[in-house]
Design a protein around this motif. Sequence first.
Motif, PDB file in Angstrom:
ATOM      1  N   ALA A   1      14.732 -15.163 111.777  1.00 23.51           N
ATOM      2  CA  ALA A   1      14.838 -13.896 111.478  1.00 23.51           C
ATOM      3  C   ALA A   1      13.012 -13.324 110.255  1.00 23.51           C
ATOM      4  O   ALA A   1      12.993 -13.799 109.491  1.00 23.51           O
ATOM      5  N   HIS A   2      12.844 -12.580 111.338  1.00 25.46           N
ATOM      6  CA  HIS A   2      11.468 -11.741 111.122  1.00 25.46           C
ATOM      7  C   HIS A   2      11.947 -10.768 110.525  1.00 25.46           C
ATOM      8  O   HIS A   2      12.373  -9.881 111.686  1.00 25.46           O
ATOM      9  N   ARG A   3      11.122 -10.330 109.433  1.00 25.51           N
ATOM     10  CA  ARG A   3      11.555  -8.911 109.363  1.00 25.51           C
ATOM     11  C   ARG A   3       9.895  -8.494 109.226  1.00 25.51           C
ATOM     12  O   ARG A   3       9.147  -8.450 108.283  1.00 25.51           O
ATOM     13  N   THR A   4       9.911  -7.301 110.096  1.00 22.94           N
ATOM     14  CA  THR A   4       8.765  -6.881 110.674  1.00 22.94           C
ATOM     15  C   THR A   4       8.004  -5.806 110.512  1.00 22.94           C
ATOM     16  O   THR A   4       8.828  -4.421 110.434  1.00 22.94           O
ATOM     17  N   VAL A   5       6.955  -4.532 109.799  1.00 24.46           N
ATOM     18  CA  VAL A   5       7.029  -3.690 109.583  1.00 24.46           C
ATOM     19  C   VAL A   5       5.153  -3.617 110.330  1.00 24.46           C
ATOM     20  O   VAL A   5       4.242  -4.010 109.892  1.00 24.46           O
ATOM     21  N   VAL A   6       5.251  -2.249 111.513  1.00 24.62           N
ATOM     22  CA  VAL A   6       3.942  -1.939 112.304  1.00 24.62           C
ATOM     23  C   VAL A   6       3.489  -1.134 111.800  1.00 24.62           C
ATOM     24  O   VAL A   6       3.694   0.145 112.584  1.00 24.62           O
ATOM     25  N   GLU A   7       2.013  -0.476 112.437  1.00 19.32           N
ATOM     26  CA  GLU A   7       1.485   0.805 111.818  1.00 19.32           C
ATOM     27  C   GLU A   7       1.304   1.507 113.158  1.00 19.32           C
ATOM     28  O   GLU A   7       1.729   0.812 113.976  1.00 19.32           O
ATOM     29  N   PRO A   8       1.518   2.727 113.503  1.00 19.58           N
ATOM     30  CA  PRO A   8       1.494   3.637 114.195  1.00 19.58           C
ATOM     31  C   PRO A   8       0.700   3.690 115.003  1.00 19.58           C
ATOM     32  O   PRO A   8      -0.650   2.785 114.400  1.00 19.58           O
ATOM     33  N   GLY A   9       0.807   3.352 116.630  1.00 14.42           N
ATOM     34  CA  GLY A   9      -0.552   3.369 117.378  1.00 14.42           C
ATOM     35  C   GLY A   9      -0.860   2.363 117.524  1.00 14.42           C
ATOM     36  O   GLY A   9      -1.365   1.146 118.892  1.00 14.42           O
ATOM     37  N   LYS A  10      -0.164   1.070 117.198  1.00 12.32           N
ATOM     38  CA  LYS A  10      -0.170  -0.619 117.168  1.00 12.32           C
ATOM     39  C   LYS A  10      -0.006  -0.928 118.762  1.00 12.32           C
ATOM     40  O   LYS A  10       0.928  -0.525 118.956  1.00 12.32           O
ATOM     41  N   LYS A  11      -0.804  -1.218 119.276  1.00 10.64           N
ATOM     42  CA  LYS A  11      -0.082  -1.812 121.182  1.00 10.64           C
ATOM     43  C   LYS A  11      -0.578  -2.868 121.026  1.00 10.64           C
ATOM     44  O   LYS A  11      -1.794  -3.715 120.611  1.00 10.64           O
ATOM     45  N   GLN A  12      -0.039  -3.655 122.099  1.00 11.93           N
ATOM     46  CA  GLN A  12      -0.532  -5.126 122.636  1.00 11.93           C
ATOM     47  C   GLN A  12       0.218  -5.276 124.237  1.00 11.93           C
ATOM     48  O   GLN A  12       1.690  -4.646 124.671  1.00 11.93           O
ATOM     49  N   LEU A  13      -0.993  -5.516 125.240  1.00 10.53           N
ATOM     50  CA  LEU A  13      -0.431  -5.799 126.125  1.00 10.53           C
ATOM     51  C   LEU A  13      -0.772  -7.094 126.967  1.00 10.53           C
ATOM     52  O   LEU A  13      -1.145  -7.769 126.258  1.00 10.53           O
TER      53      LEU A  13
ATOM     54  N   PHE B   1      16.551  -5.361 116.143  1.00 11.77           N
ATOM     55  CA  PHE B   1      17.398  -4.424 115.292  1.00 11.77           C
ATOM     56  C   PHE B   1      16.209  -3.569 114.889  1.00 11.77           C
ATOM     57  O   PHE B   1      15.737  -3.595 114.058  1.00 11.77           O
ATOM     58  N   PRO B   2      16.532  -2.476 114.920  1.00  5.76           N
ATOM     59  CA  PRO B   2      14.980  -1.048 114.917  1.00  5.76           C
ATOM     60  C   PRO B   2      16.220  -1.068 113.481  1.00  5.76           C
ATOM     61  O   PRO B   2      17.048  -0.809 113.089  1.00  5.76           O
ATOM     62  N   LEU B   3      15.129  -0.382 111.999  1.00  3.30           N
ATOM     63  CA  LEU B   3      15.500  -0.107 110.950  1.00  3.30           C
ATOM     64  C   LEU B   3      14.932   0.924 111.222  1.00  3.30           C
ATOM     65  O   LEU B   3      15.677   2.337 110.609  1.00  3.30           O
ATOM     66  N   ARG B   4      13.676   1.307 111.014  1.00  2.74           N
ATOM     67  CA  ARG B   4      13.530   2.480 110.785  1.00  2.74           C
ATOM     68  C   ARG B   4      12.107   3.190 112.155  1.00  2.74           C
ATOM     69  O   ARG B   4      11.253   2.176 113.001  1.00  2.74           O
ATOM     70  N   GLY B   5      11.528   3.948 112.346  1.00  7.43           N
ATOM     71  CA  GLY B   5      10.651   4.475 113.353  1.00  7.43           C
ATOM     72  C   GLY B   5      10.870   3.659 115.455  1.00  7.43           C
ATOM     73  O   GLY B   5      12.157   3.626 115.010  1.00  7.43           O
ATOM     74  N   ARG B   6       9.581   4.497 115.501  1.00  9.14           N
ATOM     75  CA  ARG B   6      10.335   3.793 117.341  1.00  9.14           C
ATOM     76  C   ARG B   6       8.680   3.121 117.700  1.00  9.14           C
ATOM     77  O   ARG B   6       7.721   3.265 117.561  1.00  9.14           O
ATOM     78  N   ALA B   7       9.444   2.911 118.978  1.00 15.29           N
ATOM     79  CA  ALA B   7       8.529   1.338 119.801  1.00 15.29           C
ATOM     80  C   ALA B   7       9.114   1.489 121.279  1.00 15.29           C
ATOM     81  O   ALA B   7      10.379   2.135 121.710  1.00 15.29           O
ATOM     82  N   ARG B   8       8.185   1.715 122.087  1.00 15.56           N
ATOM     83  CA  ARG B   8       8.448   0.601 123.678  1.00 15.56           C
ATOM     84  C   ARG B   8       7.791  -0.068 124.038  1.00 15.56           C
ATOM     85  O   ARG B   8       6.950  -0.228 123.751  1.00 15.56           O
TER      86      ARG B   8
ATOM     87  N   GLU C   1       9.314  -0.458 112.153  1.00 13.54           N
ATOM     88  CA  GLU C   1      10.480  -1.326 111.522  1.00 13.54           C
ATOM     89  C   GLU C   1      11.264  -1.874 111.710  1.00 13.54           C
ATOM     90  O   GLU C   1      12.517  -1.697 112.432  1.00 13.54           O
ATOM     91  N   PHE C   2      11.384  -2.773 111.945  1.00 12.98           N
ATOM     92  CA  PHE C   2      12.452  -4.160 112.831  1.00 12.98           C
ATOM     93  C   PHE C   2      12.948  -5.315 111.743  1.00 12.98           C
ATOM     94  O   PHE C   2      12.232  -6.272 111.451  1.00 12.98           O
ATOM     95  N   ILE C   3      13.881  -6.072 112.981  1.00 11.51           N
ATOM     96  CA  ILE C   3      14.319  -7.546 112.414  1.00 11.51           C
ATOM     97  C   ILE C   3      14.637  -8.316 113.702  1.00 11.51           C
ATOM     98  O   ILE C   3      15.578  -7.253 114.471  1.00 11.51           O
ATOM     99  N   LEU C   4      13.593  -9.159 113.790  1.00 12.52           N
ATOM    100  CA  LEU C   4      13.948 -10.096 115.531  1.00 12.52           C
ATOM    101  C   LEU C   4      13.794 -11.147 114.992  1.00 12.52           C
ATOM    102  O   LEU C   4      13.996 -11.864 113.981  1.00 12.52           O
ATOM    103  N   VAL C   5      15.600 -11.147 116.009  1.00 15.98           N
ATOM    104  CA  VAL C   5      15.943 -12.754 115.517  1.00 15.98           C
ATOM    105  C   VAL C   5      16.199 -13.444 117.108  1.00 15.98           C
ATOM    106  O   VAL C   5      16.382 -13.302 117.234  1.00 15.98           O
ATOM    107  N   HIS C   6      16.081 -14.778 116.504  1.00 17.77           N
ATOM    108  CA  HIS C   6      15.604 -15.581 117.400  1.00 17.77           C
ATOM    109  C   HIS C   6      16.993 -16.801 118.028  1.00 17.77           C
ATOM    110  O   HIS C   6      17.178 -16.851 116.917  1.00 17.77           O
TER     111      HIS C   6
END
Length: 275
Positions: free
Chosen positions: A22-34, A46-53, A88-93
Motif C-alpha cells: 500500500a503506497h501513499r503518494t503525492v504528485v505535483e500539479p501538471g505531472k504527466k506520464q504516458l 483511493f484518492p485523498l485530495r486533488g484531481r487526476a485523469r 494525493e492517493f493511496i494505491l493498494v496492490h
Amino acid sequence: MKADIDEMAEYFSQISFDILDAHRTVVEPGKKQLDTYTAPASGLVFPLRGRARMTFDGVTYEMEPGRVFHAGPRMTLDKEVVGDTEWEFILVHYQVSDSDKHVFPHSSSHYELEPGYNPHISELLKKFHHTSTMSGSLQSLRAKSLFFTIMDEVLTCYGKRRNEDSRELVEQAMEYMNAHYMEPLTMPSLAELYGLSSKQLAYLFQKYAGMSPNAYLIEQRVNHARELLCTTACSVTEVSAYVGYSDPYYFSKLFKKRTGVCPSTLQRCFEKNTG
C-alpha cells in the motif's frame, strides 16, 4: 465503467487474495506520464485530495476524493494531474489466487465505485496504510481486516448513494410524465431520456413508486381525463385526444377499467347533477 455493488460484494467476500503493498503518494500539479503500464498485480486507487485523469486500456477516469478506482494487472496506462493542486492517493496492490482468477474476472478489470466523500473512509485508509507498512504476521492480519472494513464502508456508501440517485431519477421521470402526459410517450423513449433500458426503468419504478412507469402514466391520464369530463364541455373524443389517446374507443375501455364507469356516463351524471 461503473461497478455493480452486489457483484463487488460477492467478489471481495469470496476471493482468496494477499495484499502485496500500500503506497501513499503525492504528485505535483501538471505531472504527466504516458504510455506506461499498471503493475503485475491488481490495484485499487483511493484518492485523498486533488484531481487526476487516468486512462486504463483506453478508458479514461476522472479521479477525485469520493471515488474509488480498480485496475487489472499490466493494463496500458496514461496519467495526468489535473488542476493546480497536488494529487494525493493511496494505491493498494493485491494478488488473487490462480484458482479464483477465472471464477472472478473482476481482478483483471477496470471499473469505478462512487461512495461519495466520507471522512470515516479517509481515516480508515490512513490507519490501513500505516498498519500495512509494519512487519509481522499480526500486522498483516490487521491490515487485511482494515481492508475489509474499508471495502465494506465503500460498498455500503456506494449502495446508499445509488439508491438515492435512483429514487431521484424516478422522481424526475414522474415529473416529466406529469408535464408530457398528453404526448404519445413510449417506455423505451422515456427510458432513453435517462440512459436506461425499458427493463431498468420498470425495475426502478416498481422499487420506488410501487407500480410500473406505464401504470403511472395511465393513472395521470385518467385523472386528468376525469377532471376534464367533469369541468368542461369537451366531448369524449376531445378529452381522449387531449390526454394522449388517439383512439377514443380504447380510451373509453381503459377509463372504465380504471374507474369503473364509462367516460360518457360520468359526463352525463355530472351534467345532470349540475344542470
